[in-house]
Each structure stands twice: as structure tokens, then as C-alpha cells.
Scaffold this active site. Structure first.
Site, PDB file in Angstrom:
ATOM      1  CB  SER A  75      -0.958   0.018   1.191  1.00 26.59           C
ATOM      2  OG  SER A  75      -0.248   0.231   2.379  1.00 26.59           O
ATOM      3  CE  LYS A 112      -3.223   3.027   4.997  1.00 25.63           C
ATOM      4  NZ  LYS A 112      -2.818   1.683   5.314  1.00 25.63           N
TER       5      LYS A 112
END
Lengths: 156, 453
Positions: A75, A112
Site C-alpha cells: 500500500s 501510512k
């Protein structure tokens, strides 16, 4: 002027008294040159010899607050963080907007990019396949540390 | 800032006069990590947060660290695991084996941070340090501010919660730490130096005498019987009476409670006069061969410690014991001291002496639970008496070999090079059934971060 005295092995009196050479009892320690001198000039670089490069000094700013984590998943490929990479995480840095952070979500560590502007807090993946995580007014975002580097090792 | 600091000095002296101290120049802080082992585990495993967690001692024997939730269930420090197994199941207590590699690394990090606050730090235990704050007061508006800064930084950098106690003596700093831990209104920092006299008296009169540093259970009971039930009563007892009745150590504790520092900061630990390496086995051991392996291994680590402090020893003691809790088994325990031909720190000679002793005391047909070695007659390696007789395990050859062995083991990990009689199978070694990974010291064990959702 050198005086040469003929050597007569039968007589010792022919030899003049010579001052013995002084053997300096103090050991004089000189810095050892780091390479061989081929009976010519010493290397002009000797004065500038430094220690080799250590990746730790490049990647780790605050050793006491730095921890390593291994990445699973894709991701964050847009931020050049790939599956299997080793992340360098510094806890002493205050997380800010656009920092890549290690957050705790559902009792798991997640990597993230932090979006924090105009009162909006979100965690963004760097891969279009993963939607951002939004935080409401009463939600708490737990940032464990700020990611300051990633290390890859390739199969050879 | 400078002005502010000067102000706090005056304040301190006034407060100290209140305590009735003779010395006005000492100030100590005790920094202690809350539930250290459990807190270390929580840093790397968020699932443990707000859950009851207990860490067991070597061989999963008894509770050595408890989270607050476990303390609330009434499980005491040192409770054997088999005694609270059912309770653990009932309350979903998470049970972990001790992971000293992880705790050691986290402890180093905390101590490094503390050295940034004071140049004089005494590492008192794996999770506690005394700091000397002499001459530091001008750096902070008040000592409490420094305490809060320590708390914040240790928490932020390592994830570990700490409490800070500040006092004019080590005993009072320790007591302040206890107050900081048990009274939430103090927010983890308690400064007895600047506390008003009345408030201090109130705290001391509600603190049981057994909580005072240096008062053990037995002497605590004696003090209690003599009418000294609180820290305040101990402080106010006449020093001469304390000395006559309980000895000079208790008199000193009384002085420390009055704010007169008697115990100095011990930054350098003196070389140990005795080195012990022993452990219980993970399973019962019957044969001499397996006992020899374990004794070799314990002696190897004891000899390493001996060389690290640059000492030699004159004799080694070996001991073995069966399990006294297995009453159905025949019981036996014995020890023997084997003097060395000359002082040495050579692992090979020490192991040979230990195995010689072991053979003498070993009895077949028994189930052994524990073995160990102790090095005695420890002296400085630099002061060796020469002898005309053949010397064993000394000299340049031995030194070089041991140096190389230690260097290899430091660089490539423990037991890279070992004495062959230590064996490779090690069925007897410690039982650690639910140990967490070595998150910070092994590349294979670093925690996982998800980038897959």
C-alpha cells in the site's frame, strides 16, 4: 672529516673511547600510516584519512528512540516502501502533515502518510487501490513513531 | 530562566530547613519504570494495552511483573504460576515468559536518556536509576518541571511510563517515587524537597514503615512491635534509640528520612567478590553427562563475567540439588569447593575443576532440578603471585585464547565458540514457553508493520 683508525685485533688500546649511542627508553608513538610507503613519497591523503561510511549514521539520527520494523504489503509503493523492506522509525520526532508514520490501528501497526490540515486528520496510502482512513471528531489516532527511512535488500 | 532558577534554590533551602536537614547541598531523583517487564512487552504488542498481563520468572516459575489489572486481582509478586493458573484462565490474563534480551535493550535506552539530564547517574537495577541533581536547579524553573520532562521524554522516545521521585536523600527520593506512583494527583512526579512541612508530615504519617527503603519484612515487624508503624514515626524516633535497638543501619535510615543524606551515589560498581551462575533446569536431569553439560555452560558464563571485570579466582564451587517440592522423590543436595592450582580466569581450567568437583558429588539414580557454580577468592588479574611450579591457565597463550573466544562470542553471538563439554543439545536449558520475540536485537524478530489494508 672522518678519522679512520686501522683495526688491530691484537691490541685493544688502539681504539679510542667512543660514546655509546643513547637508547631512548621512552617509546615514541607515532601514528601508523594506513598504507605501505613504497620507498617513495608518503601518500598526500594520509592527513585526511577518515573512518569509512557507516549506514547507521546515515539512517539513524537518534539511536535511543529508533526502532526497526519489517513491512508486509504494497500500500505504500508510491512512497518507495515495498513489501519486505525494513523501516527505520524514530519515536522522538513530532509527527506532522505529510510525514510517513507508523500508526496503531486495531491493535496492529500500519504504515501510512499522515494528512493533517484544516482540522482534518487522515491516513493516506500511496497506492490508489487502498482508500484513506478518516478520523472523526471523537476518534483517536495513535501514532507510534515517524518513519525516517526504508532499507531494501535485493536477492543476489 | 536564570532568575527563575535562583528563586527555586532559595525555595529549596527554605523547604530543607523545614525538614530539619543538616546538609543543604544534596538532591537526588529516583526514576523508575512502572511495571517494567509488562511495559516493555506492551511497547511492541498493542494488543496487550489495557489488558491484564503477567510476566513469569525463569522456567516460567512465578510472577515477576504484573500489570495494574493483575495487581488489582490480588496476584502478588512472586506467586508461583501453578497457584494462579485457574485465576489466569478465568480473567483472561495474558501470561508471558521473561524476555531479558528485550528488557536489557529497553533498559539501556532509558538509562541513556537519563544521562542527558544529569552527568551523575547510578543504575540501581534494570528499571531504576538514581540521579544526582546537585547544581542542576538553575536549568529548570522547578525540580518538578525536570521530572515531568524526564517522564515525557522517556515515554515519547521509548514508549515506557516512568515515575520520578525527588528528595534530599536517596531514601526520601525512593519514598517520593512510591508516592508519585500511588497518588494519581501527583501526575507521576513527587518532589519532597519543595513540599511544605505539613503536607510532608501528612504523607509520611500515612506511609507504612515497611515501605521505607531499607526496612525489610522482618525488621519492619520489629519496628511495628516497638510502636513505629509509619515512616513519620521512624523519622521522629531518637537516633540513639534507633541505633541501640536496631543498629547503625536503621539509625542511618532515620537520618536519611530527616533529609540528611548518608548514602552517596554509587556510579561505579566495585568488582564483584563472588560470581554465581546457576539455574533450575527446564526438565529433571538424571545423568552425569547432562549435568556436566549444564555445569560447563554455567561455568563458561561465570568465567566470562570474571574476565569482564579483569579478575582471576582461586577456587570454584559446584552445587547440585534435587527438587524439594517433589516430596515423592528422594532428596539430595551437595556442594564441593575445588581449589585451583593457581589463580586463573581460563574457561578451560575452570571447567575442568568444576567437572572434577561434580564427579565427586554426583550420585546416580536421582532426579536433579538445579545445578550451579560459584567462583570464590576473586582477585585482580594484574596482581598474580609468580610460582616456580608449572602454572595452569595463565600466561600469554591462555590470555590470547580467552580474548579471542570472548571477542568471537561478542561479535557473532553467545556460544559461537564454547567448550565442547557444554554439548549442543541442551535439553536441560530454561523453559520459556511463551516468550515474546527479541523485537530490538534480532533481525528475524523485528516487529511487522502492515501496508496491506
Amino acid at each position: 672529516m672522518t678519522i679512520i683508525i686501522p683495526f688491530d685485533p691484537s691490541s685493544s688500546s688502539t681504539l679510542p673511547y667512543l660514546q655509546p649511542a643513547v637508547i631512548d627508553p621512552l617509546v615514541c608513538v607515532l601514528p601508523l600510516l594506513l598504507h605501505r610507503v613504497p620507498a617513495g613519497f608518503p601518500s598526500p591523503a594520509d592527513e585526511y584519512v577518515e573512518k569509512g561510511l557507516d549506514l547507521n549514521t546515515y539512517l539513524v539520527r537518534n539511536k535511543t528512540a529508533t526502532f526497526f520494523f519489517r513491512v508486509i504489503g504494497d500500500s505504500m509503493t508510491g512512497a518507495n516502501i515495498h513489501d519486505g523492506d525494513m523501516l527505520v522509525v524514530d519515536r522522538s520526532i513530532e509527527p506532522k502533515h505529510r510525514h510517513i508514520v507508523l500508526a496503531v490501528i486495531n491493535n496492529e501497526y500500519t504504515v501510512k502518510r499522515l494528512y493533517h490540515q484544516d482540522g482534518v486528520i487522515e491516513l493516506h496510502a500511496e497506492n490508489a487501490a487502498y482508500p484513506p482512513i478518516r478520523f472523526g471528531e471523537h476518534d483517536e489516532l495513535q501514532v507510534w513513531g515517524v518513519v525516517v527511512g526504508a532499507v531494501s535488500r535485493f536477492a543476489v | 530562566m536564570g532568575r527563575c532558577g535562583r528563586g527555586s534554590i532559595t525555595l529549596r533551602c527554605v523547604a530543607m530547613a523545614g525538614i530539619g536537614a543538616t546538609a543543604c547541598n544534596q538532591i537526588f531523583a529516583l526514576v523508575d519504570v512502572n511495571n517494567f517487564y509488562v511495559s516493555c512487552e506492551r511497547v511492541f504488542n498493542p494488543a496487550l494495552e489495557n489488558k491484564p498481563v503477567v510476566v513469569l520468572s525463569n522456567n516460567d516459575g512465578c510472577a515477576v511483573a504484573r500489570s495494574n489489572q493483575v495487581k488489582a486481582l490480588g496476584i502478588k509478586m512472586g506467586t508461583p504460576w501453578f497457584k494462579f493458573k485457574d485465576l489466569a484462565k478465568e480473567h483472561n490474563i495474558i501470561v508471558l515468559s521473561s524476555n531479558y534480551t528485550l528488557y536489557g535493550d529497553m533498559s539501556d535506552r532509558v538509562m541513556t536518556i537519563l544521562r542527558g539530564y544529569s552527568p551523575n547517574v547510578e543504575i540501581y537495577s534494570i528499571d531504576e536509576s538514581f540521579l544526582s541533581l546537585n547544581g542542576m536547579s538553575s536549568l529548570w524553573p522547578a525540580a518538578v518541571d525536570m521530572g515531568q520532562s524526564i517522564r515525557y521524554r522517556v515515554r515519547k522516545w521509548t514508549g515506557l511510563p516512568v515515575c520520578v521521585g525527588i528528595g534530599p536523600s536517596k531514601t526520601l527520593a525512593k519514598l517520593a517515587n512510591h508516592l508519585a506512583k500511588t497518588r494519581p494527583e501527583m501526575e507521576g512526579v513527587c518532589d519532597l524537597v519543595s513540599m511544605p512541612q505539613a503536607e510532608l508530615d501528612a504523607y509520611l504519617s500515612t506511609t507504612e514503615v515497611g515501605e521505607v527503603w531499607g526496612v525489610g519484612r522482618r525488621i519492619g515487624a520489629h519496628l511495628d512491635a516497638a510502636g513505629i508503624k509509619t515512616a513519620k514515626a521512624l523519622r521522629d524516633a531518637p537516633p540513639s534509640w534507633l541505633r541501640a535497638k536496631f543498629g547503625v543501619v536503621m539509625e542511618r535510615t532515620g537520618n536519611e528520612l530527616r533529609g540528611a543524606s548518608c548514602l552517596a551515589l554509587e556510579e561505579i560498581t566495585a568488582p564483584r567478590k563472588q560470581i554465581v551462575s546457576s539455574r533450575s533446569f527446564g526438565q529433571l536431569v538424571h545423568t552425569l553427562a547432562v549435568l556436566s553439560e549444564s555445569v560447563t555452560s554455567y561455568m563458561t558464563s561465570a568465567a566470562e563475567k570474571l574476565r569482564r571485570q579483569r579478575s582471576v579466582c582461586e577456587a570454584v564451587q559446584v552445587f547440585i540439588a534435587t527438587n524439594p517440592f517433589r516430596e515423592q522423590d528422594a532428596q539430595y543436595s551437595n556442594s564441593i569447593t575445588v581449589p585451583l592450582p593457581n589463580p586463573s580466569c581460563d574457561t578451560r581450567l575452570l571447567v575442568r575443576a568444576a567437572l572434577f568437583g561434580l564427579k565427586k558429588i554426583y550420585r546416580p539414580g536421582l532426579a536433579y532440578k538445579k545445578a550451579g557454580v560459584m567462583l570464590t577468592g576473586i582477585g585482580d588479574a594484574g596482581v598474580i603471585q609468580r610460582s616456580l611450579l608449572v602454572q595452569h591457565g595463565v600466561g600469554e597463550k591462555s590470555e590470547k585464547l580467552m580474548e579471542a573466544m570472548d571477542a568471537l562470542n561478542r561479535r557473532f553471538g553467545r556460544n559461537t565458540v564454547a567448550i565442547a563439554s557444554a554439548g549442543t543439545n541442551r535439553a536441560w536449558r530454561m523453559r520459556r514457553e511463551c516468550m515474546s520475540p527479541c523485537y530490538t536485537t534480532s533481525w528475524n524478530d523485528v516487529p511487522i508493520v502492515h501496508a496491506d489494508h
